[in-house]
Design a protein around this motif. Structure first.
Motif, PDB file in Angstrom:
ATOM      1  N   LEU A   1       0.830  -1.202   0.000  1.00 24.14           N
ATOM      2  CA  LEU A   1       0.000   0.000   0.000  1.00 24.14           C
ATOM      3  C   LEU A   1       0.867   1.255   0.000  1.00 24.14           C
ATOM      4  CD1 LEU A   1      -2.831  -0.967   2.533  1.00 24.14           C
ATOM      5  CD2 LEU A   1      -2.777  -1.238   0.046  1.00 24.14           C
ATOM      6  N   MET A   2       1.954   1.226   0.759  1.00 23.90           N
ATOM      7  CA  MET A   2       2.851   2.378   0.798  1.00 23.90           C
ATOM      8  C   MET A   2       3.457   2.641  -0.572  1.00 23.90           C
ATOM      9  SD  MET A   2       6.231   2.989   3.191  1.00 23.90           S
ATOM     10  CE  MET A   2       5.295   2.683   4.691  1.00 23.90           C
ATOM     11  N   ARG A   3       3.926   1.562  -1.223  1.00 23.51           N
ATOM     12  CA  ARG A   3       4.529   1.740  -2.552  1.00 23.51           C
ATOM     13  C   ARG A   3       3.516   2.289  -3.547  1.00 23.51           C
ATOM     14  NH1 ARG A   3       6.791  -3.125  -0.962  1.00 23.51           N
ATOM     15  NH2 ARG A   3       5.394  -4.383  -2.264  1.00 23.51           N
ATOM     16  N   CYS A   4       2.287   1.792  -3.499  1.00 23.63           N
ATOM     17  CA  CYS A   4       1.262   2.274  -4.430  1.00 23.63           C
ATOM     18  C   CYS A   4       0.911   3.734  -4.158  1.00 23.63           C
ATOM     19  CB  CYS A   4       0.012   1.405  -4.333  1.00 23.63           C
ATOM     20  SG  CYS A   4       0.216  -0.242  -5.029  1.00 23.63           S
ATOM     21  N   ALA A   5       0.772   4.100  -2.873  1.00 24.52           N
ATOM     22  CA  ALA A   5       0.403   5.465  -2.522  1.00 24.52           C
ATOM     23  C   ALA A   5       1.481   6.464  -2.912  1.00 24.52           C
ATOM     24  CB  ALA A   5       0.119   5.560  -1.021  1.00 24.52           C
ATOM     25  N   LEU A   6       2.749   6.072  -2.742  1.00 26.65           N
ATOM     26  CA  LEU A   6       3.849   7.005  -2.961  1.00 26.65           C
ATOM     27  C   LEU A   6       4.391   6.990  -4.384  1.00 26.65           C
ATOM     28  CD1 LEU A   6       5.885   6.446   0.332  1.00 26.65           C
ATOM     29  CD2 LEU A   6       4.177   8.214  -0.138  1.00 26.65           C
ATOM     30  N   ALA A   7       4.216   5.876  -5.098  1.00 29.43           N
ATOM     31  CA  ALA A   7       4.859   5.754  -6.406  1.00 29.43           C
ATOM     32  C   ALA A   7       3.986   5.088  -7.456  1.00 29.43           C
ATOM     33  CB  ALA A   7       6.167   4.966  -6.254  1.00 29.43           C
ATOM     34  N   GLY A   8       2.694   4.975  -7.199  1.00 27.72           N
ATOM     35  CA  GLY A   8       1.839   4.201  -8.085  1.00 27.72           C
ATOM     36  C   GLY A   8       1.598   4.812  -9.455  1.00 27.72           C
ATOM     37  N   GLY A   9       1.297   6.094  -9.512  1.00 28.69           N
ATOM     38  CA  GLY A   9       1.013   6.742 -10.787  1.00 28.69           C
ATOM     39  C   GLY A   9      -0.402   6.524 -11.281  1.00 28.69           C
ATOM     40  N   ASP A  10      -0.757   7.235 -12.340  1.00 27.98           N
ATOM     41  CA  ASP A  10      -2.061   7.155 -13.003  1.00 27.98           C
ATOM     42  C   ASP A  10      -3.215   7.634 -12.113  1.00 27.98           C
ATOM     43  OD1 ASP A  10      -2.036   6.595 -15.667  1.00 27.98           O
ATOM     44  OD2 ASP A  10      -2.781   4.563 -15.500  1.00 27.98           O
ATOM     45  N   ASP A  11      -2.905   8.439 -11.094  1.00 25.38           N
ATOM     46  CA  ASP A  11      -3.950   8.908 -10.177  1.00 25.38           C
ATOM     47  C   ASP A  11      -4.663  10.158 -10.684  1.00 25.38           C
ATOM     48  OD1 ASP A  11      -3.597   7.069  -7.868  1.00 25.38           O
ATOM     49  OD2 ASP A  11      -1.592   7.940  -7.839  1.00 25.38           O
ATOM     50  N   TYR A  12      -3.906  11.070 -11.287  1.00 22.25           N
ATOM     51  CA  TYR A  12      -4.432  12.351 -11.775  1.00 22.25           C
ATOM     52  C   TYR A  12      -5.098  13.146 -10.650  1.00 22.25           C
ATOM     53  CZ  TYR A  12      -2.852  10.209 -15.932  1.00 22.25           C
ATOM     54  OH  TYR A  12      -2.032   9.597 -16.842  1.00 22.25           O
ATOM     55  N   GLU A  13      -4.479  13.044  -9.466  1.00 20.72           N
ATOM     56  CA  GLU A  13      -4.774  13.948  -8.375  1.00 20.72           C
ATOM     57  C   GLU A  13      -3.821  15.136  -8.474  1.00 20.72           C
ATOM     58  OE1 GLU A  13      -7.278  13.729  -6.507  1.00 20.72           O
ATOM     59  OE2 GLU A  13      -7.915  11.643  -6.653  1.00 20.72           O
ATOM     60  N   LEU A  14      -3.984  16.106  -7.591  1.00 19.19           N
ATOM     61  CA  LEU A  14      -3.074  17.244  -7.532  1.00 19.19           C
ATOM     62  C   LEU A  14      -2.233  17.149  -6.268  1.00 19.19           C
ATOM     63  CD1 LEU A  14      -5.351  20.264  -8.561  1.00 19.19           C
ATOM     64  CD2 LEU A  14      -3.962  18.781 -10.021  1.00 19.19           C
ATOM     65  N   VAL A  15      -0.926  17.368  -6.400  1.00 21.11           N
ATOM     66  CA  VAL A  15      -0.078  17.618  -5.248  1.00 21.11           C
ATOM     67  C   VAL A  15       0.348  19.076  -5.360  1.00 21.11           C
ATOM     68  CG1 VAL A  15       1.994  16.695  -6.409  1.00 21.11           C
ATOM     69  CG2 VAL A  15       1.944  16.912  -3.925  1.00 21.11           C
ATOM     70  N   PHE A  16       0.175  19.813  -4.265  1.00 20.48           N
ATOM     71  CA  PHE A  16       0.402  21.260  -4.328  1.00 20.48           C
ATOM     72  C   PHE A  16       0.935  21.760  -2.990  1.00 20.48           C
ATOM     73  CE2 PHE A  16      -3.974  20.507  -3.086  1.00 20.48           C
ATOM     74  CZ  PHE A  16      -4.234  21.423  -2.078  1.00 20.48           C
ATOM     75  N   THR A  17       1.460  22.970  -3.003  1.00 21.29           N
ATOM     76  CA  THR A  17       2.013  23.575  -1.800  1.00 21.29           C
ATOM     77  C   THR A  17       1.313  24.895  -1.522  1.00 21.29           C
ATOM     78  OG1 THR A  17       3.743  24.751  -3.030  1.00 21.29           O
ATOM     79  CG2 THR A  17       4.270  22.524  -2.259  1.00 21.29           C
ATOM     80  N   ALA A  18       1.337  25.284  -0.260  1.00 23.21           N
ATOM     81  CA  ALA A  18       0.741  26.561   0.148  1.00 23.21           C
ATOM     82  C   ALA A  18       1.334  26.962   1.488  1.00 23.21           C
ATOM     83  CB  ALA A  18      -0.779  26.449   0.257  1.00 23.21           C
ATOM     84  N   ALA A  19       1.384  28.233   1.750  1.00 25.10           N
ATOM     85  CA  ALA A  19       1.903  28.729   3.024  1.00 25.10           C
ATOM     86  C   ALA A  19       1.006  28.266   4.166  1.00 25.10           C
ATOM     87  CB  ALA A  19       1.985  30.252   2.997  1.00 25.10           C
ATOM     88  N   PRO A  20       1.568  28.035   5.362  1.00 26.54           N
ATOM     89  CA  PRO A  20       0.739  27.634   6.505  1.00 26.54           C
ATOM     90  C   PRO A  20      -0.411  28.595   6.783  1.00 26.54           C
ATOM     91  CG  PRO A  20       3.055  27.300   7.008  1.00 26.54           C
ATOM     92  CD  PRO A  20       3.010  28.011   5.691  1.00 26.54           C
ATOM     93  N   ALA A  21      -0.228  29.866   6.486  1.00 32.78           N
ATOM     94  CA  ALA A  21      -1.296  30.843   6.705  1.00 32.78           C
ATOM     95  C   ALA A  21      -2.506  30.591   5.812  1.00 32.78           C
ATOM     96  CB  ALA A  21      -0.764  32.256   6.469  1.00 32.78           C
ATOM     97  N   GLU A  22      -2.340  29.756   4.774  1.00 31.49           N
ATOM     98  CA  GLU A  22      -3.428  29.477   3.827  1.00 31.49           C
ATOM     99  C   GLU A  22      -4.165  28.175   4.135  1.00 31.49           C
ATOM    100  OE1 GLU A  22      -4.361  31.610   1.778  1.00 31.49           O
ATOM    101  OE2 GLU A  22      -2.670  32.864   1.213  1.00 31.49           O
ATOM    102  N   ARG A  23      -3.915  27.560   5.290  1.00 32.32           N
ATOM    103  CA  ARG A  23      -4.538  26.264   5.570  1.00 32.32           C
ATOM    104  C   ARG A  23      -6.061  26.329   5.531  1.00 32.32           C
ATOM    105  NH1 ARG A  23      -0.536  24.105  10.460  1.00 32.32           N
ATOM    106  NH2 ARG A  23       1.315  23.850   9.096  1.00 32.32           N
ATOM    107  N   ALA A  24      -6.627  27.333   6.127  1.00 30.49           N
ATOM    108  CA  ALA A  24      -8.091  27.452   6.116  1.00 30.49           C
ATOM    109  C   ALA A  24      -8.600  27.656   4.699  1.00 30.49           C
ATOM    110  CB  ALA A  24      -8.538  28.601   7.015  1.00 30.49           C
ATOM    111  N   ALA A  25      -7.876  28.449   3.901  1.00 29.10           N
ATOM    112  CA  ALA A  25      -8.291  28.711   2.518  1.00 29.10           C
ATOM    113  C   ALA A  25      -8.184  27.439   1.678  1.00 29.10           C
ATOM    114  CB  ALA A  25      -7.436  29.818   1.913  1.00 29.10           C
ATOM    115  N   VAL A  26      -7.126  26.635   1.916  1.00 30.58           N
ATOM    116  CA  VAL A  26      -6.989  25.375   1.180  1.00 30.58           C
ATOM    117  C   VAL A  26      -8.149  24.444   1.510  1.00 30.58           C
ATOM    118  CG1 VAL A  26      -5.619  23.270   0.964  1.00 30.58           C
ATOM    119  CG2 VAL A  26      -4.488  25.497   0.915  1.00 30.58           C
ATOM    120  N   ARG A  27      -8.463  24.328   2.792  1.00 31.61           N
ATOM    121  CA  ARG A  27      -9.565  23.443   3.187  1.00 31.61           C
ATOM    122  C   ARG A  27     -10.888  23.944   2.622  1.00 31.61           C
ATOM    123  NH1 ARG A  27      -6.423  23.311   8.234  1.00 31.61           N
ATOM    124  NH2 ARG A  27      -5.482  21.212   8.389  1.00 31.61           N
ATOM    125  N   GLN A  28     -11.065  25.251   2.553  1.00 26.37           N
ATOM    126  CA  GLN A  28     -12.294  25.796   1.969  1.00 26.37           C
ATOM    127  C   GLN A  28     -12.348  25.506   0.477  1.00 26.37           C
ATOM    128  OE1 GLN A  28     -14.812  27.372   3.857  1.00 26.37           O
ATOM    129  NE2 GLN A  28     -15.906  26.901   1.955  1.00 26.37           N
TER     130      GLN A  28
END
Length: 325
Positions: free
Chosen positions: A256-283
């Motif tokens: 499960l770890m290998r699939c989650a970290l290196a599986g591919g073909d998910d077409y999800e988004l991985v993104f970054t944001a400042a800690p001050a934006e946590r509420a905005a990201v969740r919204q």
């Protein structure tokens, strides 16, 4: 049936007024008209039989996925879809296959207001190449190069289910019929995170879509931004295990770890944001009906450091998919 008859029967449709498309299928070029103050976002992807999909995949699922993987690129830069072109090589004219493929392709296109405006057809091994066009406010596109030390790392949805489906279809793991059906939907009918991507404009500092594996694709952000990262592998693995009820399916946690970290073909988004934006990201996640999970943080020192939920180092190799490796 000739080439032009094929195009007219399965793919030619009227141009919708007010869509950003001034001229669609039927001329040597399509004409696009982005709204004032917008930039064009353009991406291409190719799907090859035997490399990207099984020969017996449902044609409607293949049509859906062919466009979805391109729309996912638009999502990663926060763009709104406008139009796409389709280059299609077919070994033969199969009316049943073509109708199913067109139905799946155009249903997803209609759902996101993205018009087919041209392309090409030819005879040859089955090969699908789509170029998609979108628009994004000028100077505000999400890029890979915008993150900095201290930013949070987030992922949408759940990564790894598509790879589990592939392993099950290859007979490498066992999944009962109900579980395989659920996993196979994630492999063959991914849902591009367009609504989330647009809501992250002005909030996220960088983004990329997960096509070759979570850590591998994240590494492109780190390289472009000249930073490193610390990732909680338990958080990513627990997302996968809980989402597909895999903990009770007897599957090894290492798998499960290998699939989650290196599986591919998910077409999800991985993104970054400042800690001050946590509420905005969740919204943004709530507004787009998309799960978002914080899985790590950006660090100044280059490299990728993997830890468990207690902060202890995790060893292992999690290489991303590479066509030429």
């Amino acid at each position: 049936m000739g080439e032009f008859d094929l195009i007219a029967r399965y793919f030619q449709r009227p141009t919708r007024a007010g869509s950003g498309v001034a001229l669609g299928v039927g001329d040597d070029c399509a004409l696009l008209a982005p709204a004032p103050g917008m930039q064009l976002a353009v991406s291409s992807d190719m799907l090859v039989e035997g490399r990207h999909f099984f020969a017996d995949v449902y044609p409607a699922h293949l049509g859906h996925k062919a466009l979805a993987v391109n729309l996912s690129d638009l999502a990663a830069c926060g763009a709104e879809p406008l139009a796409f072109t389709l280059a299609l090589a077919l070994p033969r004219v199969d009316a049943v296959w073509l109708q199913g493929f067109a139905d799946g392709l155009l249903a997803l296109a209609d759902a996101h207001g993205c018009q087919l405006v041209g392309g090409d057809t030819t005879q040859g091994p089955l090969n699908i190449c789509i170029t998609v066009f979108g628009q994004v406010p000028a100077g505000r596109a999400l890029l890979r190069s915008g993150t900095q030390a201290g930013d949070d790392i987030w992922v949408s949805g759940r990564t790894g289910q598509a790879r589990l489906a592939l392993d099950a279809l290859r007979g490498q793991i066992h999944a009962d019929d109900a579980l395989l059906t659920r996993l196979r939907q994630r492999l063959e009918r991914p849902m591009p995170r367009l609504a989330l991507g647009r809501r992250l404009v002005g909030i996220a500092s960088s983004a990329i879509d997960v096509s070759d594996g979570l850590l591998g694709d994240l590494s492109h952000i780190l390289a472009a931004s000249r930073v490193g990262a610390r990732i909680d592998v338990d958080a990513a693995t627990d997302l996968l295990a809980g989402g597909a009820r895999l903990a009770s399916a007897g599957l090894d946690r290492g798998l499960l770890m290998r699939c989650a970290l290196a599986g591919g073909d998910d077409y999800e988004l991985v993104f970054t944001a400042a800690p001050a934006e946590r509420a905005a990201v969740r919204q943004a996640g709530s507004d787009s009906a998309t799960r978002v999970t914080r899985i790590g943080s950006v660090e100044a020192a280059p490299g990728l450091r993997l830890v468990d939920g207690q902060g202890q180092a995790v060893r292992g190799q999690f290489p991303a998919f590479d066509h030429f490796a």
